[in-house]
Scaffold this motif. Structure first.
Motif, PDB file in Angstrom:
ATOM      1  N   LYS A  50       0.829  -1.207   0.000  1.00  0.00           N
ATOM      2  CA  LYS A  50       0.000   0.000   0.000  1.00  0.00           C
ATOM      3  C   LYS A  50       0.867   1.262   0.000  1.00  0.00           C
ATOM      4  N   ILE A  51       1.963   1.259   0.758  1.00  0.00           N
ATOM      5  CA  ILE A  51       2.859   2.417   0.789  1.00  0.00           C
ATOM      6  C   ILE A  51       3.501   2.634  -0.580  1.00  0.00           C
ATOM      7  N   LEU A  52       3.962   1.558  -1.205  1.00  0.00           N
ATOM      8  CA  LEU A  52       4.564   1.677  -2.531  1.00  0.00           C
ATOM      9  C   LEU A  52       3.555   2.167  -3.563  1.00  0.00           C
ATOM     10  N   PHE A  53       2.316   1.693  -3.475  1.00  0.00           N
ATOM     11  CA  PHE A  53       1.276   2.146  -4.396  1.00  0.00           C
ATOM     12  C   PHE A  53       1.006   3.638  -4.220  1.00  0.00           C
ATOM     13  N   THR A  54       0.926   4.082  -2.967  1.00  0.00           N
ATOM     14  CA  THR A  54       0.654   5.494  -2.678  1.00  0.00           C
ATOM     15  C   THR A  54       1.791   6.381  -3.173  1.00  0.00           C
ATOM     16  N   VAL A  55       3.024   5.982  -2.928  1.00  0.00           N
ATOM     17  CA  VAL A  55       4.172   6.762  -3.392  1.00  0.00           C
ATOM     18  C   VAL A  55       4.196   6.812  -4.909  1.00  0.00           C
ATOM     19  N   ASN A  56       3.878   5.702  -5.557  1.00  0.00           N
ATOM     20  CA  ASN A  56       3.838   5.659  -7.014  1.00  0.00           C
ATOM     21  C   ASN A  56       2.764   6.617  -7.547  1.00  0.00           C
ATOM     22  N   MET A  89       1.328  11.788 -10.119  1.00  0.00           N
ATOM     23  CA  MET A  89       0.595  13.048 -10.061  1.00  0.00           C
ATOM     24  C   MET A  89       1.549  14.229 -10.204  1.00  0.00           C
ATOM     25  N   THR A  90       2.718  14.126  -9.588  1.00  0.00           N
ATOM     26  CA  THR A  90       3.704  15.194  -9.678  1.00  0.00           C
ATOM     27  C   THR A  90       4.243  15.326 -11.105  1.00  0.00           C
ATOM     28  N   LYS A  91       4.439  14.206 -11.762  1.00  0.00           N
ATOM     29  CA  LYS A  91       4.930  14.245 -13.138  1.00  0.00           C
ATOM     30  C   LYS A  91       3.878  14.806 -14.097  1.00  0.00           C
ATOM     31  N   LYS A  92       2.611  14.497 -13.861  1.00  0.00           N
ATOM     32  CA  LYS A  92       1.549  14.983 -14.738  1.00  0.00           C
ATOM     33  C   LYS A  92       1.325  16.478 -14.592  1.00  0.00           C
ATOM     34  N   ASN A  93       1.371  16.975 -13.356  1.00  0.00           N
ATOM     35  CA  ASN A  93       1.087  18.386 -13.116  1.00  0.00           C
ATOM     36  C   ASN A  93       2.059  18.943 -12.073  1.00  0.00           C
ATOM     37  N   PRO A  94       3.282  19.269 -12.484  1.00  0.00           N
ATOM     38  CA  PRO A  94       4.274  19.742 -11.512  1.00  0.00           C
ATOM     39  C   PRO A  94       3.939  21.126 -10.943  1.00  0.00           C
TER      40      PRO A  94
END
Length: 80
Positions: A40-46, A51-56
């Motif tokens: 779950k932690i890895l999924f959330t970080v991913n 999201m950061t890459k799509k809209n920095p």
């Protein structure tokens, strides 16, 4: 000296915040016991990195807003 009767908004917010933290810890413990915490932690970080890459600009705006709010709060507290 008069004592103010009633419950303040800040007290209600604080109690609600503590209850939410307790529920979050219970949820994390449940994930840990089921063996899903790391997944779950890895999924959330991913998801956050995508999201950061799509809209920095959105991410940079949020971070700058938090920094400006914290600086304003700390400077205002010092002037008191």
């Amino acid at each position: 000296m008069k004592v103010k009767k009633g419950i303040s908004f800040l007290r209600i917010f604080w109690v609600t915040f503590l209850i939410l933290i307790a529920l979050f810890l219970v949820y994390l413990y449940q994930l840990y016991t089921e063996g899903l915490l790391a997944k779950k932690i890895l999924f959330t970080v991913n998801q956050l990195t995508e999201m950061t890459k799509k809209n920095p600009i959105l991410c940079a705006g949020l971070v700058s807003y938090i920094i400006i709010f914290f600086l304003g709060y700390s400077i205002g507290k010092k002037r008191r």
